[in-house]
Motif scaffolding. Structure first.
Motif, PDB file in Angstrom:
ATOM      1  N   LYS A 406       0.837  -1.209   0.000  1.00  0.00           N
ATOM      2  CA  LYS A 406       0.000   0.000   0.000  1.00  0.00           C
ATOM      3  C   LYS A 406       0.877   1.267   0.000  1.00  0.00           C
ATOM      4  CE  LYS A 406      -4.021  -2.026   2.344  1.00  0.00           C
ATOM      5  NZ  LYS A 406      -4.872  -1.986   3.558  1.00  0.00           N
ATOM      6  N   VAL A 407       1.951   1.213   0.824  1.00  0.00           N
ATOM      7  CA  VAL A 407       2.859   2.388   0.877  1.00  0.00           C
ATOM      8  C   VAL A 407       3.475   2.629  -0.490  1.00  0.00           C
ATOM      9  CG1 VAL A 407       5.034   3.236   1.830  1.00  0.00           C
ATOM     10  CG2 VAL A 407       3.346   2.168   3.337  1.00  0.00           C
ATOM     11  N   LEU A 408       3.890   1.560  -1.138  1.00  0.00           N
ATOM     12  CA  LEU A 408       4.521   1.712  -2.448  1.00  0.00           C
ATOM     13  C   LEU A 408       3.531   2.299  -3.443  1.00  0.00           C
ATOM     14  CD1 LEU A 408       7.025   1.248  -4.146  1.00  0.00           C
ATOM     15  CD2 LEU A 408       6.219  -1.084  -4.591  1.00  0.00           C
ATOM     16  N   GLN A 409       2.289   1.892  -3.379  1.00  0.00           N
ATOM     17  CA  GLN A 409       1.268   2.449  -4.274  1.00  0.00           C
ATOM     18  C   GLN A 409       1.053   3.946  -4.012  1.00  0.00           C
ATOM     19  OE1 GLN A 409      -1.999  -0.270  -3.388  1.00  0.00           O
ATOM     20  NE2 GLN A 409      -1.873  -1.105  -5.489  1.00  0.00           N
ATOM     21  N   LYS A 410       1.060   4.290  -2.731  1.00  0.00           N
ATOM     22  CA  LYS A 410       0.875   5.700  -2.372  1.00  0.00           C
ATOM     23  C   LYS A 410       2.049   6.542  -2.882  1.00  0.00           C
ATOM     24  CE  LYS A 410       0.134   8.732   1.594  1.00  0.00           C
ATOM     25  NZ  LYS A 410       0.055   8.820   3.066  1.00  0.00           N
ATOM     26  N   GLN A 411       3.279   6.033  -2.714  1.00  0.00           N
ATOM     27  CA  GLN A 411       4.465   6.772  -3.165  1.00  0.00           C
ATOM     28  C   GLN A 411       4.445   6.970  -4.679  1.00  0.00           C
ATOM     29  OE1 GLN A 411       7.696   4.404  -1.645  1.00  0.00           O
ATOM     30  NE2 GLN A 411       7.821   5.580   0.293  1.00  0.00           N
ATOM     31  N   ILE A 412       3.999   5.929  -5.373  1.00  0.00           N
ATOM     32  CA  ILE A 412       3.915   6.046  -6.835  1.00  0.00           C
ATOM     33  C   ILE A 412       2.916   7.119  -7.221  1.00  0.00           C
ATOM     34  CG2 ILE A 412       3.183   4.833  -8.925  1.00  0.00           C
ATOM     35  CD1 ILE A 412       4.398   2.284  -7.703  1.00  0.00           C
ATOM     36  N   LYS A 413       1.786   7.155  -6.513  1.00  0.00           N
ATOM     37  CA  LYS A 413       0.748   8.144  -6.812  1.00  0.00           C
ATOM     38  C   LYS A 413       1.269   9.566  -6.540  1.00  0.00           C
ATOM     39  CE  LYS A 413      -4.036   9.291  -5.708  1.00  0.00           C
ATOM     40  NZ  LYS A 413      -5.223   8.957  -4.888  1.00  0.00           N
ATOM     41  N   GLU A 414       1.950   9.724  -5.378  1.00  0.00           N
ATOM     42  CA  GLU A 414       2.455  11.061  -5.020  1.00  0.00           C
ATOM     43  C   GLU A 414       3.545  11.517  -5.988  1.00  0.00           C
ATOM     44  OE1 GLU A 414       3.792  10.587  -1.060  1.00  0.00           O
ATOM     45  OE2 GLU A 414       1.781  10.813  -0.160  1.00  0.00           O
ATOM     46  N   LYS A 415       4.487  10.597  -6.322  1.00  0.00           N
ATOM     47  CA  LYS A 415       5.577  10.984  -7.215  1.00  0.00           C
ATOM     48  C   LYS A 415       5.045  11.299  -8.600  1.00  0.00           C
ATOM     49  CE  LYS A 415       9.104  11.214  -6.177  1.00  0.00           C
ATOM     50  NZ  LYS A 415       9.847  12.413  -5.718  1.00  0.00           N
ATOM     51  N   SER A 416       4.008  10.570  -9.011  1.00  0.00           N
ATOM     52  CA  SER A 416       3.394  10.840 -10.302  1.00  0.00           C
ATOM     53  C   SER A 416       2.755  12.223 -10.302  1.00  0.00           C
ATOM     54  CB  SER A 416       2.366   9.755 -10.621  1.00  0.00           C
ATOM     55  OG  SER A 416       1.724  10.039 -11.838  1.00  0.00           O
ATOM     56  N   ALA A 417       2.072  12.555  -9.169  1.00  0.00           N
ATOM     57  CA  ALA A 417       1.473  13.891  -9.060  1.00  0.00           C
ATOM     58  C   ALA A 417       2.554  14.970  -9.051  1.00  0.00           C
ATOM     59  CB  ALA A 417       0.632  13.976  -7.792  1.00  0.00           C
ATOM     60  N   GLU A 418       3.704  14.688  -8.386  1.00  0.00           N
ATOM     61  CA  GLU A 418       4.817  15.654  -8.319  1.00  0.00           C
ATOM     62  C   GLU A 418       5.407  15.869  -9.707  1.00  0.00           C
ATOM     63  OE1 GLU A 418       8.797  16.463  -5.573  1.00  0.00           O
ATOM     64  OE2 GLU A 418       7.608  14.624  -5.346  1.00  0.00           O
ATOM     65  N   VAL A 419       5.525  14.807 -10.487  1.00  0.00           N
ATOM     66  CA  VAL A 419       6.034  14.938 -11.855  1.00  0.00           C
ATOM     67  C   VAL A 419       5.093  15.781 -12.683  1.00  0.00           C
ATOM     68  CG1 VAL A 419       6.486  13.668 -13.988  1.00  0.00           C
ATOM     69  CG2 VAL A 419       7.386  12.825 -11.820  1.00  0.00           C
TER      70      VAL A 419
END
Length: 657
Positions: A406-419
Motif C-alpha cells: 500500500k505504501v509503495l502504491q501511495k508513493q507512486i501516486k504522489e511521485k506521479s502527481a509531483e512529476v
C-alpha cells in the motif's frame, strides 16, 4: 669726414693742487711677502707717481729662445690682489689658489706700509688661515710680528680712511648695507679686477675673483650712485629721491606683472565663455561693455537647458528605476524557478520509474504470502500441516507485506502527481517569461532614456550655471585688472615726476661732470690725437662715456680706453681735491689686445706729465706684460720685474702645489 674747427684750442691736461695736496691722501710705500716671520720672500717698494710692475714677454723683447719663459703666470694679478687685501679686501685669491698658497706658506704673511694723510700705517695679514689681522698706525710691519697675540683686525685702518678721506658725510650717502662697505666699494673701483677687462665703467669685481667684495651683489644703479657719491656728484636729497624712485620702480615691475596676470586671466576666461556659449568673438563687444551681453546669452542657454522631452517622464527618475529593478527581479526569479524545475523533473521521473518497477514484485510477495509454501521444500504450508513436515515451520508476515504494498502504491501516486506538477510549473513559467522579459526590457530602455535626458539636462544646467559663475568671476577679474592698471599708471606718474626732479638734481651737478669731461677730453686727446675728443655725461639712463674720432667710436679697444681715461680723469679730480677718493689707482694689465701700442704708451706719458719734481700728488700702479715705454723701463718708474720662469723669478719665488 671734415672736422669742425674749434674756436678755442682745448687746454692741455693740467691739475691745480690744493694747499697741502702735494702728496696722495693714501698710497702704499712697500709690499712684502713673508715665508714666515723674519724671512721675507719678496719686498716691492712703491712711490707716489707712476709705478710699473713688469712681466716681460720674450717675443716683445725679441727673444724667443727661452723655452718655457712666458710673460704670463708671473704673479702680476696676485700682486694686485695682495695689495688690495692689505687695503681691506676680504680675500686675496680664488679658493683653490688660496689653498695652494696656504699650503706652500704655512706660516706666511703679507705686509704693507700704507701712508694715510702723511701718517704711516703697518698692515700685516696672513696667507694661511687661523691667524689674526693687524692694522696699526705709527709702526713698521716687522714690529707687528712681536705682537701676534694682539690682532686688531682691519677696522682701525678702514675707519681712518672712511673718516679722513671719504668722510662721514659721504660714507652715510653710500648705498651699502654693512660696516666698512663704503671703503670696500671705493677700493673695488680704484683696483678693478683684470677679469672685468675694462669693459664697462661700472664693472669692478668679477665673480670668478672670489673677492667677497660688496660690489658683486650691487646693481648698476647702486654702483653708479656710489660712484657719484665718491666724486661729490650727488646730494643727500637726490640720494633719497633716487632710493624712493628705485623702490617705486621695483613696485612698478610688481604691479605691471600683476596687471599682466589679470589681463591674461580676463582674456582666457572670456575666450572660454564665448566657446561654451558657441559665440564668435565678434558677437560680443570688447571690455566691460561685453559682460552684460555675455550674461544675457548665458541666461538664455540656461533656460533652454531647463526644457524636457514630453515623451519621457523624468519627474521621478528614482521610482522608474525601482520599477525597472522589480521587473528585472521578476525575470530573474522566473528564470531561476524554470531552471530548478527543469533540473528536478528528470529526478522525479527516475524515482517514479523505480517505484513503479518495485510494484509487481511486491504484489507477488503479497499473493504468495496469502498461500505460503515451505521455504525449504516449497510444499504449501496447508498440505505440510495436514500431512506433517519435519523441515519447516516458519511462515511470512502477510500483514507487513500488504502494508508495504500500500505504501509503495501511495508513493507512486504522489511521485506521479509531483512529476505532473513540475511539468505544469515548467509550462507555466515558460509562458510567463516572454512577457516578463518584455516588461523588464521596456522599463530598462525607459530608464536609460530618462537618465540620458536627465544627464544631458544636468550637464547643460551645470554648464549654464558655470557660464554665469565664470562671467561673474570675469567681472571681478576685470575690476582687478582695471585697478592694477590704475596703480601702474599712478606709479608711472609718480616715477616720472621723480625723474624730472632727479633730472633737475643732475643739472645741478653739471659743474662736476663738466670738470670731469675736461680731464677726460684732455686725456683722450693726448692719447689718441688732437682730432679726437671725449665727453662724460649723465642722464636718466646713467653715465655715458663718448669718444669722437671722425664720429663716435665704440670698439673693444675704444671701450677699454674710455674706462682707463675715465679712471685717470677721476684721479686728476682727486688730486685737485674735488672728490672723496684718494688719488690712488691700480690697473692690472690695462692694455686690451687691439689697443694700439702707441696709444697705450701715450697714456703713460700723460700720467708722467702729472708727476711733481720732488713728489707726486697721486699713485698710479700698473702691472703689465706689454713693455712700458723705453723711458719708463728704469727707476724710479719700474719697481719690479717678474717672469713666468724659472720659479725664482715669479712673485712668490716658487711653484705652488
Amino acid at each position: 669726414m671734415r672736422v669742425q674747427p674749434e674756436l678755442f684750442e682745448p687746454m692741455p691736461l693740467s691739475v691745480t693742487l690744493p694747499p697741502g695736496g702735494e702728496e696722495p691722501a693714501l698710497w702704499v710705500r712697500r709690499l712684502t711677502i713673508w715665508k714666515e716671520p723674519g724671512q721675507p720672500v719678496r719686498s716691492i717698494e712703491l712711490r707716489p707717481g707712476l709705478n710699473f710692475i713688469w712681466s716681460p714677454d720674450p717675443a716683445d723683447m725679441g727673444n724667443q729662445s727661452e723655452a718655457g719663459e712666458l710673460g704670463h703666470g708671473a704673479g702680476k694679478t696676485l700682486f694686485c690682489r695682495l695689495l688690495r687685501y692689505c687695503l681691506g679686501e676680504d680675500r686675496f685669491a680664488p679658493e683653490d689658489q688660496r689653498l695652494s698658497i696656504g699650503t706652500a706658506f704655512l706660516n706666511g704673511w703679507v705686509s704693507a706700509e700704507v701712508v694715510l694723510k702723511g701718517s704711516p700705517w703697518a698692515v700685516l695679514r696672513p696667507l694661511g688661515v687661523g691667524r689674526g689681522h693687524f692694522a696699526v698706525q705709527g709702526v713698521m710691519p716687522e714690529q707687528l710680528f712681536e705682537r701676534l697675540n694682539e690682532p686688531t683686525g682691519m677696522a682701525p685702518l678702514i675707519d681712518a680712511i672712511e673718516q679722513q678721506v671719504i668722510t662721514k658725510k659721504v660714507t652715510a650717502l653710500m648705498p651699502v648695507d654693512q660696516l666698512h662697505d663704503a671703503w670696500r666699494v671705493a677700493l673695488a673701483w680704484l683696483t678693478r679686477d683684470q677679469e672685468c677687462r675694462f669693459d664697462h665703467v661700472l664693472d669692478w669685481r668679477a665673480a670668478e675673483s672670489n673677492s667677497e667684495s660688496p660690489t658683486r651683489s650691487m646693481s648698476r644703479g647702486r654702483l653708479q650712485d656710489a660712484m657719484r657719491a665718491l666724486i661729490a656728484a650727488i646730494s643727500p636729497d637726490e640720494m633719497q629721491l633716487q632710493a624712493e624712485a628705485n623702490a617705486q620702480g621695483e613696485e612698478l615691475k610688481t604691479r605691471q606683472n600683476e596687471a599682466a596676470h589679470w589681463q591674461w586671466s580676463c582674456e582666457h576666461l572670456r575666450t572660454d565663455v564665448l566657446r561654451s556659449l558657441e559665440l564668435p568673438p565678434t558677437a560680443v563687444p570688447e571690455g566691460r561693455l561685453g559682460l552684460e551681453a555675455l550674461r544675457h546669452a548665458a541666461r538664455q542657454k540656461l533656460a533652454q537647458a531647463a526644457k524636457t522631452d514630453d515623451s519621457v517622464d523624468v519627474s521621478n527618475l528614482e521610482a522608474l528605476r525601482q520599477r525597472a529593478r522589480e521587473a528585472a527581479k521578476v525575470v530573474t526569479d522566473l528564470e531561476q524557478q524554470l531552471a530548478v524545475a527543469n533540473s528536478n523533473l528528470p529526478l522525479h521521473k527516475s524515482l517514479l520509474k523505480n517505484l513503479q518497477a518495485e510494484l509487481p514484485a511486491t504484489s507477488v510477495e503479497v499473493r504468495d504470502a496469502e498461500v505460503p509454501a515451505c521455504q525449504i521444500c516449497e510444499v504449501p504450508i496447508d498440505r505440510a500441516l495436514a500431512e506433517g513436515c519435519k523441515l519447516s515451520h516458519k511462515l511470512p508476515d502477510l500483514d507487513k507485506l500488504r502494508q508495504r504494498y500500500k505504501v509503495l502504491q501511495k508513493q507512486i501516486k504522489e511521485k506521479s502527481a509531483e512529476v505532473d506538477a513540475t511539468q505544469v510549473n515548467i509550462n507555466s513559467t515558460r509562458q510567463q517569461l516572454p512577457a516578463a522579459r518584455t516588461t523588464s526590457d521596456t522599463l530598462q530602455q525607459a530608464v536609460k532614456k530618462a537618465e540620458r535626458l536627465s544627464d544631458s539636462r544636468s550637464t547643460a544646467w551645470s554648464q549654464g550655471k558655470k557660464n554665469l559663475d565664470d562671467i561673474q568671476r570675469l567681472e571681478r577679474d576685470w575690476a582687478s585688472w582695471e585697478l592694477a592698471q590704475e596703480k601702474v599708471a599712478k606709479l608711472q606718474e609718480q616715477i616720472d615726476k621723480k625723474r624730472e626732479s632727479l633730472a633737475a638734481f643732475r643739472d645741478q651737478q653739471v659743474e662736476v661732470f663738466s670738470g670731469l669731461s675736461i680731464y677726460f677730453n684732455a686725456i683722450i686727446r693726448a692719447a689718441v690725437g688732437p682730432t679726437a675728443s671725449g665727453k662724460v655725461t649723465l642722464d636718466g639712463n646713467g653715465m655715458k662715456l663718448a669718444v669722437q674720432l671722425g664720429g663716435e667710436r665704440s670698439t673693444a679697444a675704444i671701450e677699454s680706453l674710455k674706462v682707463i681715461a675715465f679712471d685717470l680723469a677721476v684721479m686728476c679730480m682727486s688730486m685737485q681735491g674735488t672728490t672723496r677718493l684718494p688719488a690712488f689707482l691700480l690697473h692690472d694689465s690695462p692694455r686690451e689686445a687691439d689697443l694700439g701700442l702707441s696709444v697705450y704708451h701715450r697714456l703713460f706719458d700723460v700720467v708722467n706729465g702729472l708727476e711733481g719734481t720732488l713728489t707726486s700728488a697721486f699713485q698710479y700702479i700698473v702691472t703689465t706684460t706689454t713693455q712700458p715705454p723705453p723711458a719708463f723701463q728704469q727707476t724710479p718708474w719700474l719697481r719690479e720685474v717678474l717672469r713666468g720662469a724659472p720659479p725664482q723669478e715669479r712673485l712668490l719665488r716658487c711653484d705652488l702645489p
